[in-house]
Each structure stands twice: as C-alpha cells, then as structure tokens.
Write a protein that holds these residues in place. Structure first.
Motif, mmCIF file in Angstrom:
data_model
loop_
_atom_site.group_PDB
_atom_site.id
_atom_site.type_symbol
_atom_site.label_atom_id
_atom_site.label_comp_id
_atom_site.label_asym_id
_atom_site.label_seq_id
_atom_site.Cartn_x
_atom_site.Cartn_y
_atom_site.Cartn_z
ATOM 1 N N ASN A 654 0.808 -1.233 0.000
ATOM 2 C CA ASN A 654 0.000 0.000 0.000
ATOM 3 C C ASN A 654 0.835 1.274 0.000
ATOM 4 O OD1 ASN A 654 -2.548 -1.327 0.084
ATOM 5 N ND2 ASN A 654 -2.347 -1.599 2.293
ATOM 6 N N SER A 655 2.111 1.175 -0.320
ATOM 7 C CA SER A 655 2.978 2.353 -0.271
ATOM 8 C C SER A 655 2.788 3.267 -1.472
ATOM 9 C CB SER A 655 4.445 1.922 -0.177
ATOM 10 O OG SER A 655 4.807 1.137 -1.312
ATOM 11 N N ILE A 656 2.215 2.747 -2.568
ATOM 12 C CA ILE A 656 1.989 3.565 -3.759
ATOM 13 C C ILE A 656 0.549 3.369 -4.209
ATOM 14 C CG2 ILE A 656 2.723 4.122 -6.102
ATOM 15 C CD1 ILE A 656 5.397 2.857 -5.505
ATOM 16 N N VAL A 657 -0.232 4.431 -4.119
ATOM 17 C CA VAL A 657 -1.645 4.387 -4.494
ATOM 18 C C VAL A 657 -1.946 5.599 -5.369
ATOM 19 C CG1 VAL A 657 -4.030 4.368 -3.685
ATOM 20 C CG2 VAL A 657 -2.248 3.236 -2.330
ATOM 21 N N LEU A 658 -2.587 5.347 -6.496
ATOM 22 C CA LEU A 658 -3.015 6.428 -7.387
ATOM 23 C C LEU A 658 -4.528 6.569 -7.288
ATOM 24 C CD1 LEU A 658 -0.914 5.925 -10.645
ATOM 25 C CD2 LEU A 658 -0.774 7.828 -9.047
ATOM 26 N N SER A 659 -4.971 7.758 -6.942
ATOM 27 C CA SER A 659 -6.405 7.998 -6.787
ATOM 28 C C SER A 659 -6.963 8.717 -8.007
ATOM 29 C CB SER A 659 -6.672 8.835 -5.537
ATOM 30 O OG SER A 659 -8.061 9.101 -5.401
ATOM 31 N N THR A 660 -8.192 8.386 -8.377
ATOM 32 C CA THR A 660 -8.878 9.064 -9.479
ATOM 33 C C THR A 660 -10.156 9.723 -8.967
ATOM 34 O OG1 THR A 660 -10.080 7.040 -10.086
ATOM 35 C CG2 THR A 660 -7.972 7.430 -11.169
ATOM 36 N N GLY A 661 -10.095 10.250 -7.740
ATOM 37 C CA GLY A 661 -11.245 10.840 -7.086
ATOM 38 C C GLY A 661 -11.673 12.182 -7.652
ATOM 39 N N PRO A 662 -12.658 12.832 -7.023
ATOM 40 C CA PRO A 662 -13.243 14.072 -7.554
ATOM 41 C C PRO A 662 -12.243 15.196 -7.769
ATOM 42 C CG PRO A 662 -14.589 13.185 -5.783
ATOM 43 C CD PRO A 662 -13.332 12.386 -5.798
ATOM 44 N N ARG A 663 -11.153 15.199 -7.016
ATOM 45 C CA ARG A 663 -10.177 16.270 -7.169
ATOM 46 C C ARG A 663 -9.170 15.979 -8.280
ATOM 47 N NH1 ARG A 663 -9.012 17.612 -0.724
ATOM 48 N NH2 ARG A 663 -11.218 17.822 -0.148
ATOM 49 N N TYR A 664 -9.244 14.777 -8.827
ATOM 50 C CA TYR A 664 -8.363 14.412 -9.946
ATOM 51 C C TYR A 664 -9.081 14.774 -11.239
ATOM 52 C CZ TYR A 664 -5.148 11.635 -12.777
ATOM 53 O OH TYR A 664 -4.210 11.225 -13.696
ATOM 54 N N ARG A 665 -8.479 15.642 -12.041
ATOM 55 C CA ARG A 665 -9.213 16.266 -13.140
ATOM 56 C C ARG A 665 -8.962 15.633 -14.499
ATOM 57 N NH1 ARG A 665 -8.760 22.727 -12.293
ATOM 58 N NH2 ARG A 665 -6.525 22.325 -12.530
ATOM 59 N N PHE A 666 -8.235 14.509 -14.536
ATOM 60 C CA PHE A 666 -7.936 13.925 -15.836
ATOM 61 C C PHE A 666 -8.673 12.615 -16.075
ATOM 62 C CE2 PHE A 666 -3.881 16.326 -14.942
ATOM 63 C CZ PHE A 666 -4.250 17.405 -15.723
ATOM 64 N N CYS A 667 -9.673 12.313 -15.279
ATOM 65 C CA CYS A 667 -10.540 11.176 -15.572
ATOM 66 C C CYS A 667 -11.913 11.440 -14.985
ATOM 67 C CB CYS A 667 -9.968 9.862 -15.047
ATOM 68 S SG CYS A 667 -10.138 9.650 -13.282
ATOM 69 N N LYS A 668 -12.906 10.774 -15.534
ATOM 70 C CA LYS A 668 -14.268 10.918 -15.046
ATOM 71 C C LYS A 668 -14.479 10.037 -13.821
ATOM 72 C CE LYS A 668 -16.387 12.078 -19.494
ATOM 73 N NZ LYS A 668 -17.434 11.721 -20.473
ATOM 74 N N GLN A 669 -15.405 10.464 -12.983
ATOM 75 C CA GLN A 669 -15.841 9.645 -11.868
ATOM 76 C C GLN A 669 -17.241 9.113 -12.176
ATOM 77 O OE1 GLN A 669 -14.629 12.988 -11.197
ATOM 78 N NE2 GLN A 669 -12.627 12.010 -11.058
ATOM 79 N N GLY A 670 -17.662 8.113 -11.410
ATOM 80 C CA GLY A 670 -19.031 7.628 -11.523
ATOM 81 C C GLY A 670 -19.897 8.377 -10.521
ATOM 82 N N VAL A 671 -21.078 8.801 -10.938
ATOM 83 C CA VAL A 671 -21.979 9.554 -10.056
ATOM 84 C C VAL A 671 -23.312 8.816 -9.965
ATOM 85 C CG1 VAL A 671 -23.159 11.735 -9.631
ATOM 86 C CG2 VAL A 671 -20.895 11.738 -10.709
ATOM 87 N N LYS A 672 -23.680 8.481 -8.741
ATOM 88 C CA LYS A 672 -25.001 7.893 -8.490
ATOM 89 C C LYS A 672 -25.842 8.949 -7.784
ATOM 90 C CE LYS A 672 -27.436 4.301 -5.936
ATOM 91 N NZ LYS A 672 -28.424 4.075 -6.985
ATOM 92 N N LEU A 673 -26.789 9.529 -8.520
ATOM 93 C CA LEU A 673 -27.636 10.578 -7.970
ATOM 94 C C LEU A 673 -28.799 9.975 -7.186
ATOM 95 C CD1 LEU A 673 -27.764 12.993 -11.041
ATOM 96 C CD2 LEU A 673 -26.503 13.355 -8.911
ATOM 97 N N LEU A 674 -29.214 10.668 -6.122
ATOM 98 C CA LEU A 674 -30.356 10.234 -5.332
ATOM 99 C C LEU A 674 -31.659 10.588 -6.054
ATOM 100 C CD1 LEU A 674 -29.255 11.495 -1.797
ATOM 101 C CD2 LEU A 674 -28.791 9.279 -2.857
ATOM 102 N N ASP A 675 -32.708 9.836 -5.744
ATOM 103 C CA ASP A 675 -34.017 10.167 -6.305
ATOM 104 C C ASP A 675 -34.477 11.535 -5.821
ATOM 105 O OD1 ASP A 675 -34.245 7.914 -7.804
ATOM 106 O OD2 ASP A 675 -35.347 6.786 -6.291
ATOM 107 N N LYS A 676 -34.181 11.836 -4.550
ATOM 108 C CA LYS A 676 -34.527 13.133 -3.977
ATOM 109 C C LYS A 676 -33.363 13.619 -3.126
ATOM 110 C CE LYS A 676 -39.529 12.290 -3.799
ATOM 111 N NZ LYS A 676 -40.735 12.222 -2.925
ATOM 112 N N PRO A 677 -33.068 14.926 -3.146
ATOM 113 C CA PRO A 677 -32.005 15.460 -2.288
ATOM 114 C C PRO A 677 -32.338 15.219 -0.816
ATOM 115 C CG PRO A 677 -32.643 17.058 -3.958
ATOM 116 C CD PRO A 677 -33.665 15.961 -4.004
ATOM 117 N N VAL A 678 -31.298 15.029 -0.004
ATOM 118 C CA VAL A 678 -31.462 14.719 1.412
ATOM 119 C C VAL A 678 -30.641 15.711 2.237
ATOM 120 C CG1 VAL A 678 -31.033 13.001 3.210
ATOM 121 C CG2 VAL A 678 -31.897 12.276 0.979
#
Length: 717
Positions: A654-678
């Motif tokens: 686990n010493s080297i991990v590459l994240s592709t999270g929301p702050r990473y701007r060179f790939c898309k993330q998957g978004v699961k939207l709620l039926d209603k805001p909470v």
C-alpha cells in the motif's frame, strides 16, 4: 442514425477502450430487454444528453417565445431532429391559437423527422399523452431522405430545428440546412433559430497547456523516459479539433488575453456555404502566452433580434450575452469549446496584434494563430515513425509528475527481474519504462486503441530511451498474444515462450471511462485471460483496485437530471423512466451510475470523507463480492448523491496508491444521484428531517461487470 427492422433496433455503440464503433442489435418486445411499449432499455438513453436538454428551462422558454412570434398563421412547419417532439408541439399549438377566420380554408401541418429510433418511440408516447399523435407527420429517418411529392405534400414554410452541439456544427447543421433549402423549404422561409454566431477569446492557462504540450511537461520530470524528446516535439500531440469543456470551472486559472471577438455567422433562413474562412487581427489586452482559444456561440432565435440563447462562459460581460448568462443555469448538453495552440503557445504583449485564421467546413471549425517568432524557432527534426494522436487527458496524465513517479517506483524491481512482461493497458509510457529498466526483458504490448502506429513510434524513440526495439512485440488485443500475427504484417511470433513474470493491467481510464462497471469488467478479462501462464511469483500492477465513494452536494447536476412534468405547458412525464430521471415516482429501480467530470459539474461540495465501498484483488480470480460501509457526514448540507472512483494500489504494501477521485481532473468519476435530495448534518443532534449517517451496500457481479450500489440514510437523532 438508427434503422428499424421487424423487431430489432440497430444501435451504434462505441468501444470505450479502443474508440471503435460498431452496430449492435437490440431486440425489442418479448426478449426482456425492452420496456413494455417497445422502448429500449432504460440504460440505453439514460446516459444521453436528452434529459439535461429538456431540463434547460431557458432554452425551452427561448424556443417557445420565438416559435410563437414566428408561427402567425396555419402553415407547413418542418422540424429537423425532433427529439421528443417539443418544438413540433410548440409550433402546432401556435397554429391552433391563430385566428381561424383569418385563414378559413387553410390547415396547418407539422412534419417532424427524427433518425434515432429509440427517440422516435419515445416521441410517440409524448405526442400521445399530449393528444397530438394524429396531428403530425412523423418520419423516423433523416431529413435528407425526405422528398417533396413523396413524403411531403408541399415544401415547408417554416423550419424549426435544434441540431447543435457545443461546437455548433458537429451534428450536421450545414448539410441539413443545405438539403432543406434545396429540397424541402420554400424560398425565403421563416426559421427558428434565425441565426447563430460563434465567438472566441484568447486565454493563458497552465492547466490547458498541460493537456497538449507533453514536451514541456516532460522536461520537468527526471525519470529518463522520453515520450517526446527534443527534436521530436510533434511526435505526440492532440488531434487539432475543438474540445467541449465547462470553462467556468477554470475561471480562476485562466488569464484573458483578448476581448471576445466574432468569428462566423450562420443564417438558418438561407442556404449556408460548405466552407468559409476569415482572417482576424486580434489586439492583446494583457501580456502573456496564448495557450488556447475558448469558443462559444450565441443563438438569435427570432428575426427581430430580441430572443437569444448563449453558451458563453460566465465571465463574458457583453450586454446581450451577460443578460442571458445571468438567467441561465448550469447545463451539460452544451459547453464551451477549447482549441489548443501548438507547442508552448504564442507569447504576446499588451496592445500587440495577433493574426488568427479561422476555417469552417461542413462539420467543424478550426483555428490557426500566427506566431511572430516562428521563423526564429529551430525546425523539428524528421523522424521515420508514426505520429500519435492522443486525447488531452491522456497527454496530461503522461506529463503528470506524480503519476510517472508512482509507476516508475512500482515497476523498479519488477522490471529488472522479469523475463517476460505483458503491458495490457494501451500505454506507451509503461512499455518504454519496462524496456528501459531491463535490456533482457521481453515485452508484449497490447495496443487496441492506437494500434499499428505505436510500432513506428516506439522504434523512433528507441535510441532516445536506451532500449532495444527487438525486445518488444506490439499486438492489437489480448487474443493476439496467443497467435502468430504482428501488427506490422511480419511473421514474428507473438506466442508466449515462457511464464509471465510481470502483468500490467489497464488502469488508465481517464478519457475513455463510460461506466464504472467497465473498469472491473475489463480488468477481470485481462487478468483471467493470462491465468494459465502466470509464474508463481508474478508481479501484477496494479495489484488491487479500491472502489471508494464520497457523499456530495451536486445541485446543478441533480437539477439537470431531475424528473420532468410540464415543459412550457407540454406534458413530458412519460420520458422520465426511459431517460433515467431523478425523483421519478413511476419506477422503483436503482438509478444508474453515470460518468461525469465532477470538477466540471457546477456547484459541488464534499459532505463526507472518502470511504471504501469494496476492494478487488487482481492477483486472484475476481469473484462475486459485497461491500458494506457506514459513512458519517462531515458537513451540514444537501446531499444529491454519491461520487465513486477507483484508487489503484500499485504495491502490495500500500505504499503507492493512485487515486482518481473528484479532485483528480484527468478522468471521469461515476456519479449515483439520489431520487430526492437529502438534508444531512455532521452534528450528533440535528434539525428534524436531517440525517447524520448513511449505510452503503455494494454488490459486484463479475459475469457482467455490474456494480450495484444501494443506500440507506440514518437519522440524526
């Protein structure tokens, strides 16, 4: 385009890894793959921009007002690219409200053509619920397939159409208008829209520079891998085209170097030319370097010039555009476009003139800036290989210091000891890195995307990177590894002659990430294909994939995908289930996880820390698995959904991990939207109706690559 046979839909689908497209057959009724009314499955249309477009209230209002001003009497209206039939119904309603006594013998008619068969089926449902199904001529094909006297009784008096993309011309606007004026419309017809005008602005941006100038980024890295060495600056570059992007998300990182300037005007009411060009002298308003050209367009919908729609960025201050932009909300179906300057850009001084040449053909607009120092720059050396056209995101990734250092460190030991390595990720960087680390390693590189071009490219760079080209073989797909054909046509065998010591899997899904489930599906296929030939101590990079998520406030994105009721007085509630709308009460199905550049999604806020949903071990067979997590909210706010991404673990410790999270701007993330805001709250006791935590359940089925995510909110009490 779609064509229809007795019981089948032919749908054009794109392979997200190779970029190749193919026609696939989707069965209709009776096979469990279609909706009850013969509509295609929900996920077929849920990832399109139709829902976002229909939720654009400013667009809808502008078209309605313009149509009502234009359609003043019963006549023949032609709608090209009718979609759900919204504009057609607006035109029909406008004719209904005309004074019948004024044209007692006249009967208005609307001819609507739509070539996308799934949308035609949906349009019929919309027309039916609005009581309009018998008042239209509906043609399920392209407008250039219509003929007056065969399909149309007469030429049309009015054209209403909205076949525009972010660049303006990409959906075939010019050829559609040409054919319509030649064959389908009366002389001097009325049109909605009336005119479209394109605008540009010169900008400086380090972020945009990194997306096209790999040579400059690479000069700051010390890993000795040279994808674009000196003298070969043009060997890797982006395709010269406009790239759609939400430039408002970069407003704090952009320096404006010119005022907005008009480039082309396209009149819908007359036949457009197939090609046009113009030369403009632009005055610089600041010192700087032109890294890119930002472009947008403005629609004049009525002939009087009182109704407009604009895709301009929010920083534009012109009277017309500024007044429109203040009313418009964030939308994803139309964005601004970016055209990258060549190399490191063009230096300009305040009040200096910059010469810009713009050219349009039938489908696109291109630009060329004249550099005053061009003659003094050294000429590029010739090379005997192939140029590679990569996406801006891929070029940015290849130039990213952290990304390169992570893989260089992770592969340091593996590359020195392996005798046979397979690079299964379409990556020129990884192939050159392994070849450089060990002169005795044999490398099989699988390049389904860039294919044969990579062979000449890597041969050209062998000397610069100190490796022997005979040490590696290039193939187009995993299946070719066990064959004996090579992409260059030679008879050199690609068969495995020893056990694999190193396997590098595909973890570069930045520009081609269409659906989160695809990541696991492809990694599973690549991993399991080589199970029988892996050595006992094989090194697999990445060794694990961690599916992470974060609760987020995404008001702009949620609004663009919320359920529809009345659009300018026309009922569209029947489209919600098919288009995957949020807050759709007609179905209890879980919403799909859709791909987005989260950093471009308007207003965003993280409401929890990232949490682990489930993990995947690529050193073993991937089997069905389940993950369950409890997430505590760290901020008070409105939760609109969960953003999901992959963290790639390159080393088992686990010493080297590459994240592709929301702050990473060179790939898309998957978004699961709620039926209603909470409403959520981080405090132990919050207001009534707020939630303090949530339980996330995730299930993965390796047989189809499906990742199903469910949620349950817990009370703040």
């Amino acid at each position: 385009m779609s064509t229809e046979s007795a019981q089948r839909i032919f749908q054009l689908k794109v392979d997200p890894l190779t970029g190749n497209s193919e026609w696939v057959v989707i069965e209709e009724e009776g096979d469990g793959k279609a909706d009850g009314d013969g509509l295609p499955p929900k996920d077929l249309l849920s990832s399109t921009s139709y829902l976002d477009m229909l939720n654009d209230s400013w667009r809808n209002r502008a078209f309605r007002e313009a149509i009502e001003k234009t359609v003043k009497k019963p006549c023949h209206v032609l709608d090209i690219g009718a979609g759900t039939g919204l504009l057609s119904m607006m035109a029909a309603r406008a004719m209904d409200s005309c004074d019948a006594q004024q044209n007692a013998d006249s009967r208005g008619i609307v001819s609507a053509c739509e070539s996308y068969l799934p949308m035609v089926k949906l349009m019929r449902k919309v027309l039916r619920i609005n009581g309009r199904e018998t008042k239209f001529q509906l043609f399920p094909r392209r407008s250039d397939e219509l003929k007056v006297g065969v399909d149309l009784a007469t030429r049309a008096d009015i054209l209403v159409s909205e076949i525009l993309d972010s660049e303006l011309l990409g959906e075939g606007l010019i050829p559609s208008l040409q054919h319509a004026h030649d064959m389908l419309l009366v002389k001097n017809p009325l049109t909605v829209p009336y005119r479209a005008i394109t605008y540009c602005q010169l900008v400086e941006s380090e972020f945009l520079l990194k997306q096209h100038d790999l040579h400059n980024s690479e000069s700051k890295v010390s890993d000795r891998v040279h994808l674009v060495p000196s003298g070969l600056e043009t060997v890797v570059h982006v395709k010269p085209q406009q790239y759609a992007m939400h430039c408002d998300a970069l407003s704090n990182e952009i320096k404006l170097l010119s005022e907005p300037f008009k480039v082309f005007s396209f009149d819908f009411w007359r036949r457009p030319e197939s090609r046009g060009e113009t030369e403009l002298k632009i005055i610089a308003i600041n010192d700087g370097t032109v890294h890119a050209i930002v472009s947008w367009w403005v629609l004049q919908l009525d002939y009087e010039g009182s109704i407009f729609y604009s895709t301009a960025p929010q920083w534009i201050k012109s009277p017309i555009v500024s007044s429109i932009s203040q009313k418009q909300s964030w939308c994803d179906h139309w964005k601004q476009c970016v055209w990258f300057a060549t190399g490191q850009g063009i230096s300009v001084a305040r009040d200096e003139q910059v010469l810009l040449r713009a050219v349009h053909d039938e489908m696109s607009i291109s630009y060329r800036l004249t550099d005053k120092n061009l003659l003094s720059k050294p000429k590029y050396h010739n090379f005997c290989g192939s140029q590679l056209l990569l996406s801006p995101e891929r070029i940015a990734v290849y130039g990213d210091t952290n990304w390169r250092l992570s893989f260089s460190t992770a592969l340091q030991n593996a590359g020195k000891t392996c005798s046979l390595c397979i690079v299964a990720d379409d990556s020129i960087f990884m192939t050159i890195l392994i070849a450089q680390l060990s002169t005795t390693s044999h490398i099989i590189s699988i390049f389904p995307g860039i294919r044969e071009k990579v062979l000449g490219y890597e041969s050209s760079l062998a000397c610069c990177n100190e490796y022997h080209v005979m040490n590696f073989v290039v193939v187009q797909g995993c299946s070719r590894v066990f064959g004996d054909s090579r992409v260059d046509g030679t008879s050199t065998s690609c068969s495995l002659w020893c056990y694999l010591d190193c396997l590098i899997l595909n973890c570069n899904y930045g520009p081609s990430f269409l659906n989160l489930r695809l990541v696991f599906c492809l990694c599973r296929k690549e991993r399991t294909m080589f199970d029988s030939v892996l050595s006992q101590d094989v090194s697999i990079v990445p060794c694990r994939g961690i599916l992470r998520a974060c609760a987020m406030s995404l008001p702009d994105l949620w609004r663009s995908r919320c359920s529809l009721e009345m659009i300018e007085g026309l009922d569209h509630s029947v489209v919600n289930a098919t288009l995957g709308a949020c807050a759709d009460t007609t179905t209890s199905e879980e919403g799909h996880c859709l791909p987005y550049w989260v950093w471009q999604c308007g207003e965003i806020q993280e409401l929890s820390d990232p949490f682990i949903v489930m993990e995947f071990d690529f050193t073993r067979h991937i089997s069905p698995c389940h993950g369950k997590s409890k997430v505590k909210f760290t901020k008070r706010g409105t939760c609109h959904g969960f953003v999901l991404w992959i963290d790639w673990v390159l080393r088992e410790d686990n010493s080297i991990v590459l994240s592709t999270g929301p702050r990473y701007r060179f790939c898309k993330q998957g978004v699961k939207l709620l039926d209603k805001p909470v409403e959520v709250d981080s405090r132990r006791s919050g207001d009534y109706g707020t939630w303090r935590s949530a339980i996330i359940d995730a299930f993965f089925d390796p047989s189809n690559g499906e990742v199903v995510v469910r949620h349950l909110f817990e009370s703040a009490a």
